[in-house]
Design a protein around this motif. Structure first.
Motif, PDB file in Angstrom:
ATOM      1  N   GLY A 271       0.894  -1.322  -0.005  1.00  0.00           N
ATOM      2  CA  GLY A 271      -0.071  -0.037   0.066  1.00  0.00           C
ATOM      3  C   GLY A 271       0.735   1.133  -0.132  1.00  0.00           C
ATOM      4  N   SER A 272       0.233   2.535   0.260  1.00  0.00           N
ATOM      5  CA  SER A 272       0.628   3.676   0.065  1.00  0.00           C
ATOM      6  C   SER A 272       0.842   4.238  -1.336  1.00  0.00           C
ATOM      7  CB  SER A 272       2.257   3.792   0.760  1.00  0.00           C
ATOM      8  OG  SER A 272       2.245   3.530   1.991  1.00  0.00           O
ATOM      9  N   THR A 298      -2.887   8.976   5.268  1.00  0.00           N
ATOM     10  CA  THR A 298      -2.808   9.838   6.663  1.00  0.00           C
ATOM     11  C   THR A 298      -3.946  10.180   7.429  1.00  0.00           C
ATOM     12  OG1 THR A 298      -0.457  10.534   5.694  1.00  0.00           O
ATOM     13  CG2 THR A 298      -1.135  11.319   8.071  1.00  0.00           C
ATOM     14  N   GLU A 299      -4.720  10.814   6.768  1.00  0.00           N
ATOM     15  CA  GLU A 299      -5.854  11.515   7.471  1.00  0.00           C
ATOM     16  C   GLU A 299      -7.075  10.376   7.749  1.00  0.00           C
ATOM     17  OE1 GLU A 299      -4.496  12.696   4.747  1.00  0.00           O
ATOM     18  OE2 GLU A 299      -4.767  14.721   4.470  1.00  0.00           O
ATOM     19  N   ILE A 397       3.335  10.238  -6.370  1.00  0.00           N
ATOM     20  CA  ILE A 397       3.745   9.426  -5.183  1.00  0.00           C
ATOM     21  C   ILE A 397       4.912   8.771  -5.697  1.00  0.00           C
ATOM     22  CG2 ILE A 397       3.129   7.477  -3.491  1.00  0.00           C
ATOM     23  CD1 ILE A 397       0.104   7.873  -4.112  1.00  0.00           C
TER      24      ILE A 397
HETATM   25  P1  AMP Z   1      -0.273   9.945   2.535  1.00  0.00           P
HETATM   26  O1  AMP Z   1      -0.942  11.202   2.351  1.00  0.00           O
HETATM   27  O2  AMP Z   1       1.130   9.799   2.365  1.00  0.00           O
HETATM   28  O3  AMP Z   1      -0.957   9.443   3.597  1.00  0.00           O
HETATM   29  O4  AMP Z   1      -0.820   9.186   1.184  1.00  0.00           O
HETATM   30  C1  AMP Z   1      -2.149   8.866   0.811  1.00  0.00           C
HETATM   31  C2  AMP Z   1      -2.293   8.634  -0.643  1.00  0.00           C
HETATM   32  O5  AMP Z   1      -1.742   7.744  -1.093  1.00  0.00           O
HETATM   33  C3  AMP Z   1      -3.838   8.494  -0.860  1.00  0.00           C
HETATM   34  O6  AMP Z   1      -4.628   9.582  -0.945  1.00  0.00           O
HETATM   35  C4  AMP Z   1      -3.759   7.802  -2.329  1.00  0.00           C
HETATM   36  O7  AMP Z   1      -3.568   8.721  -3.285  1.00  0.00           O
HETATM   37  C5  AMP Z   1      -2.220   7.084  -2.244  1.00  0.00           C
HETATM   38  N1  AMP Z   1      -2.452   5.472  -2.028  1.00  0.00           N
HETATM   39  C6  AMP Z   1      -2.279   4.802  -0.746  1.00  0.00           C
HETATM   40  N2  AMP Z   1      -2.528   3.442  -1.024  1.00  0.00           N
HETATM   41  C7  AMP Z   1      -2.852   3.419  -2.102  1.00  0.00           C
HETATM   42  C8  AMP Z   1      -3.087   2.348  -3.154  1.00  0.00           C
HETATM   43  N3  AMP Z   1      -3.214   1.012  -2.590  1.00  0.00           N
HETATM   44  N4  AMP Z   1      -3.288   2.493  -4.306  1.00  0.00           N
HETATM   45  C9  AMP Z   1      -3.491   3.739  -4.792  1.00  0.00           C
HETATM   46  N5  AMP Z   1      -2.925   4.925  -4.092  1.00  0.00           N
HETATM   47  C10 AMP Z   1      -2.739   4.721  -2.851  1.00  0.00           C
END
Ligand code: AMP
Ligand code: MCA
Length: 497
Positions: A271-272, A298-299, A397
């Motif tokens: 994930g992430s 995160t939220e 990302i």
């Molecule tokens: P963060 O702000 O670091 O918590 O990142 C959150 C963001 O990561 C989410 O809003 C998604 O855009 C992305 N994200 C997390 N997991 C996935 C996943 N399995 N597939 C696609 N995007 C993801």
């Protein structure tokens, strides 16, 4: 959770034999008993610096067992734990200090600060520094602060589309509800051993991974970072691993990674960032394991997950976790038909209580009926299965770290020779997306890309700095004057191939 303190809740799940190992790390081991005593000693250390309930304890340190003790000490003391990525520059850290106003700041001895915090402790990844000097002479402070379920226990900074980072306030209930759900959903069982190679300054490594192990009374193979050779050596000793897609890409690229190596593994979780279907399929072919992909932010911590027992599908992030309501909505928050593409909105005990000191920003991200607008574009089928297909927010990302182009563009545009710039992500084999910049210089100006890079290095964490910079004559714009990043993404799509 009936306990009045999250640490107490975790402690109630520790194994009856407290001598069992909790962390196995590069300098030895820490048992559950040592964890309990050590975190109580760390509370004393914080109390000696007058840290009280609700005070922010800001921490920018490399991953170490001592950093885990510090986190748990904050939970015990009801202090708000504010971890920072070690890649952040002094300029970035200054902003966080100014915004969060921490009571103490704990950093690596080599970090130089412009001196805005009342109190500084040091801690390096070898467990050395003034924090540990105080710890070594401290007595355990056993009593636990009462912390209500809606009180904030951690604050994690996330960047924003405006370029300003926001502190996401995470409550006890967010953490306890999410940990309980994940522990069950992913089938944690007696004897599980978690391979932990994620950083512990973000929700993935700090909350998702640590909490599942704490709730399960499991041992953690605690790696300082993701070093593929070290992970390969340790995989036979583990049953569960959590990682960002880059971990899986790097494992697949390793000659020793095969079915025999992973024969003790029960579960690989990703994930992430999006896990490419190609990675999912290659992984299955090589190991017979289907990586379980989940989605979070995160939220809201973890939001959806592929099932443990049901079908794990490439390109899908699975179903809303128990207790989480999810809908795909139009730009007014109205739910749209199943199968149609829209923005994912969610509600549940996992959703944070807002951004620190930013009530207006918080209000903007919630609908009147309490749904949180994730900013991720998704589609949901009739069985509630969700696929993330894009992002409404302009975000990249890279290797599981979010980069907001606006923040990078502001830094580039500050350089005197630069007229304007655009930053965007294009496919990168290792990091998923590579941060890429195009720059337009002022008429007659010249500047070397190395100079540009040097300038950015002072202001931006390494992972935010463009991997490629191109100079162009003008930015592509539509008739409204908006920069057409889709055209740039297409043009530079092959940059890292
Ligand atoms: P963060 O702000 O670091 O918590 O990142 C959150 C963001 O990561 C989410 O809003 C998604 O855009 C992305 N994200 C997390 N997991 C996935 C996943 N399995 N597939 C696609 N995007 C993801
Ligand atoms: C390091 N570099 C990076 C990244 N990491 N550049 C871009 N993106 C990155 N993620 C820089 C290094 O400084 C180095 O620069 C060069 O890139 C290559 O370094 P390398 O040795 O390959 O990096 P690494 O140390 O191996 O790190 C790569 C990594 C790491 C293992 C993928 O970034 C990582 O652990 N990522 C995990 C992020 C994470 O935990 N995200 C969760 C957020 P140079 O060579 O020039 O010095 S929480 C979240 O998103 C929500 C809640 C969720 O859903 O989980």
């Amino acid at each position: 959770m009936s306990n009045k303190n999250l640490y107490d809740f975790f402690r109630s799940r520790f194994p009856s034999d407290m001598g069992k190992v909790f962390l196995e790390h590069d300098r030895g081991t820490i048992s559950f008993e040592e964890l309990d005593i050590g975190s109580a000693k760390m509370v004393s250390v914080l109390r000696r610096r007058s840290v009280k309930k609700g005070d922010r304890v800001m921490v920018q340190v490399e991953k170490s067992p001592e950093a885990v003790l510090l986190y748990l000490a904050c939970l015990r003391a009801g202090a708000i734990f504010v971890p920072l990525n070690t890649a952040y520059t002094d300029t970035e850290v200054d902003y966080f200090i100014e915004d969060a106003k921490p009571k103490v700041f704990i950093c690596d001895p080599k970090v130089s600060l412009s001196g805005k915090v009342p109190s500084i402790f040091t801690l390096n990844d070898q467990g050395k520094g003034s924090l540990i000097d105080s710890f070594n002479v401290a007595q355990p402070f056993e009593s636990l602060e009462d912390v209500d379920s809606d009180e904030i226990v951690a604050m994690l900074y996330t960047s924003g589309t405006t370029g300003r980072s926001k502190g996401a306030m995470i409550t006890t209930e967010n953490l306890s509800s999410n940990a309980l759900v994940l522990h069950k959903y992913w089938g944690f069982e007696t004897g599980d051993v978690l391979l932990h190679a994620l950083p512990i300054y973000h929700a993935h490594g700090l909350f998702v991974a640590l909490h599942c192990a704490l709730l399960n009374g499991s041992k953690i193979l605690f790696h300082k970072n993701f070093n593929v050779d070290d992970v390969i050596k340790d995989i036979p000793n583990a049953t569960v691993m959590m990682g960002v897609p880059t971990f899986y890409v790097r494992l697949l690229a390793h000659a020793k990674f095969n079915k025999n190596l992973v024969k003790n593994m029960r579960l690989f979780i990703a994930g992430s960032a999006p896990l490419l279907a190609e990675t999912f399929l290659d992984f299955e072919e090589r190991t017979s394991h289907r990586v379980l992909e989940r989605y979070g932010m995160t939220e809201a911590l973890m939001i959806t997950s592929n099932p443990y027992n049901g079908e794990r599908i490439a390109g899908s992030v699975g179903f809303p976790l128990p207790g989480v309501a999810a809908r795909i909505a139009d730009d007014k928050g109205q739910e749209i038909s199943r199968g149609d593409i829209g923005v994912l909105e969610i509600k549940g005990p996992n959703v944070f209580s807002g951004y620190w000191n930013m009530p207006e920003k918080t209000a903007e991200e919630f609908r009147d009926d309490g749904f949180f607008i994730t900013g991720d574009i998704a589609v949901m089928d009739d069985n509630d299965r969700i696929c993330i297909v894009g992002r409404a927010k302009d975000m990249i990302i890279s290797g599981g770290y979010n980069v907001y182009p606006k923040e990078v563009e502001i830094c580039i545009d500050e350089i005197p020779q630069v007229k304007e710039s655009a930053v965007f992500g294009v496919p990168h084999m290792d990091f998923g997306e590579g941060v890429t910049a195009v720059v337009v210089l002022n008429k007659g100006a010249t500047v070397d890309s190395d100079i540009l890079r040097q300038n950015l290095a002072e202001k931006l964490a390494k992972f935010k700095q463009p991997k490629s910079i191109y100079f162009i004559n003008e930015l592509p714009r539509n008739t409204m004057g908006k920069v057409q990043k889709n055209i740039l993404r297409e043009k530079y799509a092959q940059a890292y191939k």
